[in-house]
Each structure stands twice: as C-alpha cells, then as structure tokens.
Design a protein around this motif. Sequence first.
Motif, mmCIF file in Angstrom:
data_model
loop_
_atom_site.group_PDB
_atom_site.id
_atom_site.type_symbol
_atom_site.label_atom_id
_atom_site.label_comp_id
_atom_site.label_asym_id
_atom_site.label_seq_id
_atom_site.Cartn_x
_atom_site.Cartn_y
_atom_site.Cartn_z
ATOM 1 N N VAL A 103 0.882 -1.125 0.084
ATOM 2 C CA VAL A 103 0.107 -0.012 0.130
ATOM 3 C C VAL A 103 0.667 1.246 -0.023
ATOM 4 O O VAL A 103 1.816 1.294 0.882
ATOM 5 N N LEU A 104 0.774 2.111 -1.045
ATOM 6 C CA LEU A 104 1.232 3.571 -1.079
ATOM 7 C C LEU A 104 0.103 4.524 -0.748
ATOM 8 O O LEU A 104 -0.776 4.422 -1.619
ATOM 9 N N LEU A 105 0.095 5.074 0.397
ATOM 10 C CA LEU A 105 -1.043 5.940 0.621
ATOM 11 C C LEU A 105 -0.557 7.355 1.121
ATOM 12 O O LEU A 105 0.149 7.700 1.803
ATOM 13 N N SER A 106 -1.163 8.393 0.128
ATOM 14 C CA SER A 106 -0.770 9.768 0.348
ATOM 15 C C SER A 106 -2.064 10.476 1.143
ATOM 16 O O SER A 106 -3.109 10.203 0.734
ATOM 17 N N SER A 107 -1.777 11.230 2.150
ATOM 18 C CA SER A 107 -2.735 11.654 3.161
ATOM 19 C C SER A 107 -2.298 12.943 3.692
ATOM 20 O O SER A 107 -1.130 13.121 4.205
ATOM 21 N N HIS A 108 -3.226 13.841 3.921
ATOM 22 C CA HIS A 108 -2.867 15.073 4.684
ATOM 23 C C HIS A 108 -3.385 14.927 6.123
ATOM 24 O O HIS A 108 -3.205 15.758 6.949
ATOM 25 N N LEU A 109 -3.985 13.574 6.424
ATOM 26 C CA LEU A 109 -4.693 13.369 7.626
ATOM 27 C C LEU A 109 -3.560 12.871 8.569
ATOM 28 O O LEU A 109 -3.334 11.528 8.522
ATOM 29 N N LEU A 110 -2.732 13.335 9.302
ATOM 30 C CA LEU A 110 -1.416 13.092 9.700
ATOM 31 C C LEU A 110 -1.690 12.021 10.681
ATOM 32 O O LEU A 110 -0.901 10.937 10.907
ATOM 33 N N HIS A 111 -2.739 12.321 11.678
ATOM 34 C CA HIS A 111 -2.936 11.175 12.879
ATOM 35 C C HIS A 111 -3.327 9.885 12.116
ATOM 36 O O HIS A 111 -3.025 8.797 12.739
ATOM 37 N N GLU A 112 -3.971 10.022 10.934
ATOM 38 C CA GLU A 112 -4.544 8.604 10.280
ATOM 39 C C GLU A 112 -3.211 7.881 9.790
ATOM 40 O O GLU A 112 -3.002 6.652 9.871
ATOM 41 N N ILE A 113 -2.465 8.698 9.006
ATOM 42 C CA ILE A 113 -1.039 7.974 8.831
ATOM 43 C C ILE A 113 -0.189 7.621 9.849
ATOM 44 O O ILE A 113 0.289 6.408 9.792
ATOM 45 N N GLU A 114 -0.425 8.270 10.939
ATOM 46 C CA GLU A 114 0.399 7.791 12.089
ATOM 47 C C GLU A 114 0.025 6.578 12.763
ATOM 48 O O GLU A 114 0.796 5.379 13.119
ATOM 49 N N ILE A 115 -1.471 6.361 12.575
ATOM 50 C CA ILE A 115 -2.065 4.949 13.142
ATOM 51 C C ILE A 115 -1.760 3.866 12.236
ATOM 52 O O ILE A 115 -1.208 2.967 12.563
ATOM 53 N N ILE A 116 -1.614 4.143 10.766
ATOM 54 C CA ILE A 116 -1.977 2.915 10.046
ATOM 55 C C ILE A 116 -0.505 2.657 9.216
ATOM 56 O O ILE A 116 -0.270 1.424 9.010
ATOM 57 N N ALA A 117 0.394 3.587 8.976
ATOM 58 C CA ALA A 117 1.389 3.519 8.399
ATOM 59 C C ALA A 117 2.332 2.641 8.928
ATOM 60 O O ALA A 117 2.757 2.651 10.202
ATOM 61 N N ASP A 118 3.409 1.925 8.109
ATOM 62 C CA ASP A 118 4.337 1.234 8.797
ATOM 63 C C ASP A 118 5.769 1.881 8.491
ATOM 64 O O ASP A 118 6.748 1.789 9.339
#
Length: 303
Positions: A181-196
Amino acid sequence: MITVENLTKRYGEYVAVNDVSFACKPGRVTGFLGPNGAGKSTTMRIIAGLTPPTSGSATIAGVPYRDIPNPATQVGVLLDASAQHAGRTGMEILRLSAMTMGLDMKRVDEVLEWVSLTPEEAGRRVRNYSLGMRQRLGIANALLANPKILMLDEPANGLDPAGIHWMRTLLREYADRGGTVLLSSHLLHEIEIIADDLVVIGRGEIVAQGTKDELLAGTGAHVKAADDEALGQALVNAGFAAYPAQGGGINVEADPAQVGRVALDSAIPLIELRVGANTGLEAMFLQLTEQTQREQPATQGAL
C-alpha cells in the motif's frame, strides 16, 4: 513492490520532482507525506504511468506500469475520486471496469458491499454523489480485481469519522494479507495510526524516509516554564523547533541541556524539564517540511 529510483520530472525550468528514490514493500503501508505542491501527486502519476518522467524510473515488481499486461488487475489506483464519469451510475462504472479487466460480474456486488455502497446508491448517477461516496466508489474500483498493490492519493477526503475508521481497517487488513500500500494523505493522525513506513517529500526532494518507529523515536525534550510563550519564542530564536504540547508545556527538538541553557540565558524559570516522549508525526512533519510550508508553524509567531 513499488520501486522509485532517481526519479526527476521537469516542466520547463520548474523541477516538480528531483532525484526521488524510495521503495514500498509487500505487507506494509507506506505513508507518503508532504506539503501542497511538494511533488506527491506528480510522483504517484509517474508510478501509475500517467506522466512520463524526465529521468529515473518507477517500477512495479520490476516492470513499468505501462508494460504490465492488464495492469488494473495487478495495481489498484485511486488518484482523483472526482475524475469519474458523472453521467454514469456507480454500478455502471464498476461493471465497465470489470468487463475491461475480464472479471466475473459477481465481483462488482462484492466490492460494493465491501465499501458500503447500497444498491440504491450504486444506482445513482455519480454527479449526485457526495465526495465521500465518490471516494468509496473509487476505492471499490481500485479493489475490483483484488490487486497485489494499492496506490491511493488522499482517499479519506470527504469521509466521515466512521468512513475513515472503515478505510483504516480495510487498508491494514489488506497489508496484513501481504498487499503493498502506498498512501498519500494530509490526515497525519490517520497516517500515524496505519503506516508502517514513511516517506516525506518537500519541494520535490525526499527529506526523510524510514520506518515509522525509526522516524518517530522518542527524542528531544519536554519543558514547562513560568512563561511558555516567552520560552517558546526564545527557543525558536535559538534555532530549535518548538511545538505546544497537549496538556501544556512545549515539545522541543533539542536536548534537555540545550533547552535549559536557553531558559537560563533568557532568565525564564522552569517548572518541568525532561527527555521528550514521542513528539508525534505532526511535529516531525512540521519540522522536516518547515521551509516548504505555505504557512509557517504557528509556534513561530504564537510562542
């Protein structure tokens, strides 16, 4: 696996992407972060074969997207949820995609249920969809062939909190099954939760990349002063990144000894000074992209 090597894209004298290299691995979610205009969308368009690079390469399992037979069966792409035929229904769009890819039409009903679009909603024309519904339809299209790789640009736009939670769960489960998964987002909280893994870009260049744990390891200092505003300004003037902390005080990208020295030189009494805990993705993002932000961090004027 997505591999980007020394990727550069120029538009005349303007350099949108400059010598960018990173990799997205199977079984992991890679968060792709950067301010507006940093080069995220250009990079993702090059990976998806929509924009030719000036130099360098972007490959999927070692092959350029354009050279993959029936590529949508291997790579699910959502770059712009609004770029869907407004005059067609959601069901028609998915059925046309299924026909193009040679899929069983039963798959359309399966993904519609998966993204929580009801039969009534699927029968509406896309011009009557909310942004959140278009996002769900776009994600359904990306998942239609059950590809091994997903590439999503701002997929949470328009989703309500329940929709964001649903998307987070879906992508986490997808990666846990071995997907990339390559995920671009401005929702930093969501990225912090989901990204490895994290890749941070600014002004077309990579400014940081690595695992989330590596980049967000506890560093810096946490300080409370008799006058937090004055201390914050003194720290900024001394060249340190300083951000208001939840519950009061300041998180600082500096050693506690350096913070103490600034406070002493400024004659500001301290109430608390300790090694900082994880200062979070937002603090790291603002620090790394400070020079490329359209708006400078508020702490520089407010603290």
